[in-house]
Design a protein around this motif. Structure first.
Motif, PDB file in Angstrom:
ATOM      1  N   GLN A 151       5.862  -8.623  -1.200  1.00 17.73           N
ATOM      2  CA  GLN A 151       4.698  -7.894  -0.677  1.00 17.73           C
ATOM      3  C   GLN A 151       5.051  -7.271   0.665  1.00 17.73           C
ATOM      4  N   THR A 208      -5.710  -3.407  -5.931  1.00 16.83           N
ATOM      5  CA  THR A 208      -4.351  -3.955  -5.970  1.00 16.83           C
ATOM      6  C   THR A 208      -4.229  -5.251  -5.163  1.00 16.83           C
ATOM      7  N   GLU A 209      -5.097  -5.416  -4.153  1.00 15.86           N
ATOM      8  CA  GLU A 209      -5.024  -6.673  -3.396  1.00 15.86           C
ATOM      9  C   GLU A 209      -5.262  -7.884  -4.301  1.00 15.86           C
ATOM     10  N   PRO A 245       0.822  -1.212   0.000  1.00 17.23           N
ATOM     11  CA  PRO A 245       0.000   0.000   0.000  1.00 17.23           C
ATOM     12  C   PRO A 245       0.855   1.261   0.000  1.00 17.23           C
ATOM     13  N   VAL A 263      -2.062  -9.021  -5.856  1.00 18.70           N
ATOM     14  CA  VAL A 263      -1.262  -9.870  -4.960  1.00 18.70           C
ATOM     15  C   VAL A 263      -1.847 -11.282  -4.938  1.00 18.70           C
ATOM     16  N   LYS A 264      -3.183 -11.351  -4.883  1.00 20.06           N
ATOM     17  CA  LYS A 264      -3.859 -12.654  -4.844  1.00 20.06           C
ATOM     18  C   LYS A 264      -3.507 -13.489  -6.082  1.00 20.06           C
ATOM     19  N   TYR A 285      -6.110   0.831  -3.195  1.00 20.19           N
ATOM     20  CA  TYR A 285      -5.204  -0.314  -3.004  1.00 20.19           C
ATOM     21  C   TYR A 285      -6.018  -1.547  -2.606  1.00 20.19           C
ATOM     22  N   HIS A 286      -6.901  -1.370  -1.609  1.00 20.47           N
ATOM     23  CA  HIS A 286      -7.707  -2.511  -1.154  1.00 20.47           C
ATOM     24  C   HIS A 286      -8.630  -3.013  -2.266  1.00 20.47           C
ATOM     25  N   GLU A 322       5.971 -12.489   1.477  1.00 18.99           N
ATOM     26  CA  GLU A 322       5.363 -11.427   2.281  1.00 18.99           C
ATOM     27  C   GLU A 322       6.319 -10.960   3.376  1.00 18.99           C
ATOM     28  N   THR A 361       3.788  -5.262   3.931  1.00 16.58           N
ATOM     29  CA  THR A 361       2.514  -5.030   4.618  1.00 16.58           C
ATOM     30  C   THR A 361       2.652  -4.002   5.738  1.00 16.58           C
TER      31      THR A 361
END
Ligand code: ADP
Length: 191
Positions: A113, A153-154, A9, A157-158, A149-150, A168, A115
């Motif tokens: 990633q 963009t998540e 993020p 990553v998934k 981002y949520h 991560e 966090t």
């Protein structure tokens, strides 16, 4: 480890860590945000187009961003590797990167990633605003960037997680500490 992405993020420290890791691995760091800001500063047509989106905390349209990245990844200095920071940020950008890499006969080695929780991120970005004065570092715009981002963009990553290439790393802590975690996650010896 020569072809990498770093995702996280806004405020997670991607740019800072990207520079350190790329030096360590001897590959070029490419930040889409930096390229956009350099174009805004230089008053280029790309900069004029991108500015309104960046200032509002919105994504620059994929049509613009994808072409820019495609051009950048054709250049000579990335033949031996790269660390992409800030791209892909949407699912269609993942498809685009897949096709660019396939055309170049390349594959990603890992996706890093970073966090951090939203409140920590807002606090960091407000601090940065006081120092750097970025137009997109006001609280409303910061919250909008986090929401995007949520929302968008998540899933990026998934998708990479499903391919088993995501490493991560907890982005909370001193900069050096986070760098050490990143190097460890990449299987690189400590500094
Ligand atoms: P941050 O991750 O802190 O938001 P960046 O420097 O990575 O900062 O990006 C700043 C801005 O540049 C984004 O808010 C967006 O407007 C634009 N941008 C950067 N990368 C992309 C991308 N891959 N797709 C669309 N817009 C992008």
């Amino acid at each position: 480890m020569t072809r990498l992405l770093i995702v996280g993020p806004p405020g997670s420290g991607k740019g800072t860590q990207a520079v350190r890791i790329s030096e360590r691995l001897g590959v070029v760091a490419i930040s889409t945000g930096d390229i956009f800001r350099a174009n805004v500063k230089g008053g280029t047509p790309l900069g004029l187009e991108a500015k309104k989106y960046i200032d509002a905390g919105d994504f620059v349209p994929d049509s613009v961003t994808n072409n820019m990245v495609r051009d950048r990844l054709q250049q000579e200095d990335v033949k031996d590797g790269f660390l992409l920071d800030g791209y892909p940020r949407t699912s269609p950008q993942v498809d685009e990167l897949d096709s660019i890499l396939a055309e170049n006969g390349q594959e990603l080695d890992a996706v890093l990633q970073l966090t951090a929780d939203d409140e920590e991120l807002v606090e960091r970005l407000l601090k940065r605003a006081a120092v750097e004065g970025r137009a997109d570092d006001t609280e409303d715009v910061i919250r909008h960037r986090l929401a995007l981002y949520h929302e968008q963009t998540e899933v990026v990553v998934k998708r990479y997680r499903e391919r088993g290439i995501v490493r991560e790393v907890n982005g909370i802590g001193e900069i050096d500490e986070v760098t050490a975690r990143v190097l460890d996650a990449l299987g690189q010896p400590a500094a």
